[in-house]
Design a protein around this motif. Structure first.
Motif, PDB file in Angstrom:
ATOM      1  N   ARG A  15      -5.951  -3.051   5.202  1.00 45.68           N
ATOM      2  CA  ARG A  15      -6.373  -2.263   4.039  1.00 45.68           C
ATOM      3  C   ARG A  15      -5.248  -2.024   3.036  1.00 45.68           C
ATOM      4  O   ARG A  15      -5.449  -1.413   1.999  1.00 45.68           O
ATOM      5  CB  ARG A  15      -6.944  -0.926   4.494  1.00 45.68           C
ATOM      6  CG  ARG A  15      -8.003  -1.093   5.558  1.00 45.68           C
ATOM      7  CD  ARG A  15      -9.307  -0.455   5.417  1.00 45.68           C
ATOM      8  NE  ARG A  15      -9.519   0.452   4.349  1.00 45.68           N
ATOM      9  CZ  ARG A  15     -10.524   0.320   3.488  1.00 45.68           C
ATOM     10  NH1 ARG A  15     -11.340  -0.689   3.596  1.00 45.68           N
ATOM     11  NH2 ARG A  15     -10.695   1.213   2.538  1.00 45.68           N
ATOM     12  N   LEU A  16      -4.038  -2.518   3.350  1.00 49.12           N
ATOM     13  CA  LEU A  16      -2.902  -2.329   2.452  1.00 49.12           C
ATOM     14  C   LEU A  16      -3.056  -3.185   1.193  1.00 49.12           C
ATOM     15  O   LEU A  16      -3.576  -4.291   1.235  1.00 49.12           O
ATOM     16  CB  LEU A  16      -1.598  -2.721   3.143  1.00 49.12           C
ATOM     17  CG  LEU A  16      -1.072  -1.779   4.202  1.00 49.12           C
ATOM     18  CD1 LEU A  16       0.112  -2.415   4.923  1.00 49.12           C
ATOM     19  CD2 LEU A  16      -0.666  -0.450   3.603  1.00 49.12           C
ATOM     20  N   THR A  17      -2.555  -2.640   0.092  1.00 48.90           N
ATOM     21  CA  THR A  17      -2.490  -3.391  -1.159  1.00 48.90           C
ATOM     22  C   THR A  17      -1.026  -3.470  -1.583  1.00 48.90           C
ATOM     23  O   THR A  17      -0.174  -2.765  -1.029  1.00 48.90           O
ATOM     24  CB  THR A  17      -3.304  -2.700  -2.272  1.00 48.90           C
ATOM     25  OG1 THR A  17      -2.690  -1.440  -2.561  1.00 48.90           O
ATOM     26  CG2 THR A  17      -4.751  -2.500  -1.859  1.00 48.90           C
ATOM     27  N   LEU A  18      -0.730  -4.298  -2.563  1.00 49.22           N
ATOM     28  CA  LEU A  18       0.644  -4.393  -3.041  1.00 49.22           C
ATOM     29  C   LEU A  18       1.128  -3.055  -3.590  1.00 49.22           C
ATOM     30  O   LEU A  18       2.304  -2.723  -3.469  1.00 49.22           O
ATOM     31  CB  LEU A  18       0.770  -5.476  -4.105  1.00 49.22           C
ATOM     32  CG  LEU A  18       0.744  -6.910  -3.585  1.00 49.22           C
ATOM     33  CD1 LEU A  18       0.818  -7.897  -4.739  1.00 49.22           C
ATOM     34  CD2 LEU A  18       1.871  -7.169  -2.614  1.00 49.22           C
ATOM     35  N   ALA A  19       0.252  -2.297  -4.184  1.00 50.11           N
ATOM     36  CA  ALA A  19       0.623  -0.985  -4.721  1.00 50.11           C
ATOM     37  C   ALA A  19       1.087  -0.041  -3.609  1.00 50.11           C
ATOM     38  O   ALA A  19       1.901   0.851  -3.850  1.00 50.11           O
ATOM     39  CB  ALA A  19      -0.547  -0.377  -5.474  1.00 50.11           C
ATOM     40  N   ASP A  20       0.578  -0.233  -2.385  1.00 47.68           N
ATOM     41  CA  ASP A  20       1.001   0.593  -1.255  1.00 47.68           C
ATOM     42  C   ASP A  20       2.443   0.301  -0.841  1.00 47.68           C
ATOM     43  O   ASP A  20       3.124   1.160  -0.296  1.00 47.68           O
ATOM     44  CB  ASP A  20       0.088   0.375  -0.047  1.00 47.68           C
ATOM     45  CG  ASP A  20      -1.334   0.837  -0.286  1.00 47.68           C
ATOM     46  OD1 ASP A  20      -1.512   1.863  -0.967  1.00 47.68           O
ATOM     47  OD2 ASP A  20      -2.263   0.162   0.190  1.00 47.68           O
ATOM     48  N   LEU A  21       2.877  -0.919  -1.074  1.00 46.69           N
ATOM     49  CA  LEU A  21       4.221  -1.337  -0.669  1.00 46.69           C
ATOM     50  C   LEU A  21       5.210  -1.041  -1.796  1.00 46.69           C
ATOM     51  O   LEU A  21       5.816  -1.936  -2.373  1.00 46.69           O
ATOM     52  CB  LEU A  21       4.226  -2.826  -0.307  1.00 46.69           C
ATOM     53  CG  LEU A  21       3.232  -3.240   0.776  1.00 46.69           C
ATOM     54  CD1 LEU A  21       3.277  -4.736   0.995  1.00 46.69           C
ATOM     55  CD2 LEU A  21       3.480  -2.496   2.071  1.00 46.69           C
TER      56      LEU A  21
END
Length: 55
Positions: A15-21
């Motif tokens: 469920r991770l997105t690039l914005a989460d990283l």
């Protein structure tokens, strides 16, 4: 990194997105590596068994 993100922000890796990283998460992960795994910028990268890459 994915397990660390899951434990830190509570999102499953799927469920991770690039914005989460973001930068804060990545810096926290690098800090975790240095403290928990004793890995740092000066940790040598040697092949297993003590063999040399160069003769």
């Amino acid at each position: 990194m994915l397990d660390f993100a899951d434990a830190t922000i509570g999102k499953a890796p799927t469920r991770l997105t690039l914005a989460d990283l973001d930068a804060q998460l990545i810096l926290s992960f690098l800090d975790h590596l240095e403290k928990e795994r004793s890995n740092g910028a000066r940790t040598p990268q040697r092949p297993p068994g003590g063999t040399s890459l160069f003769p």
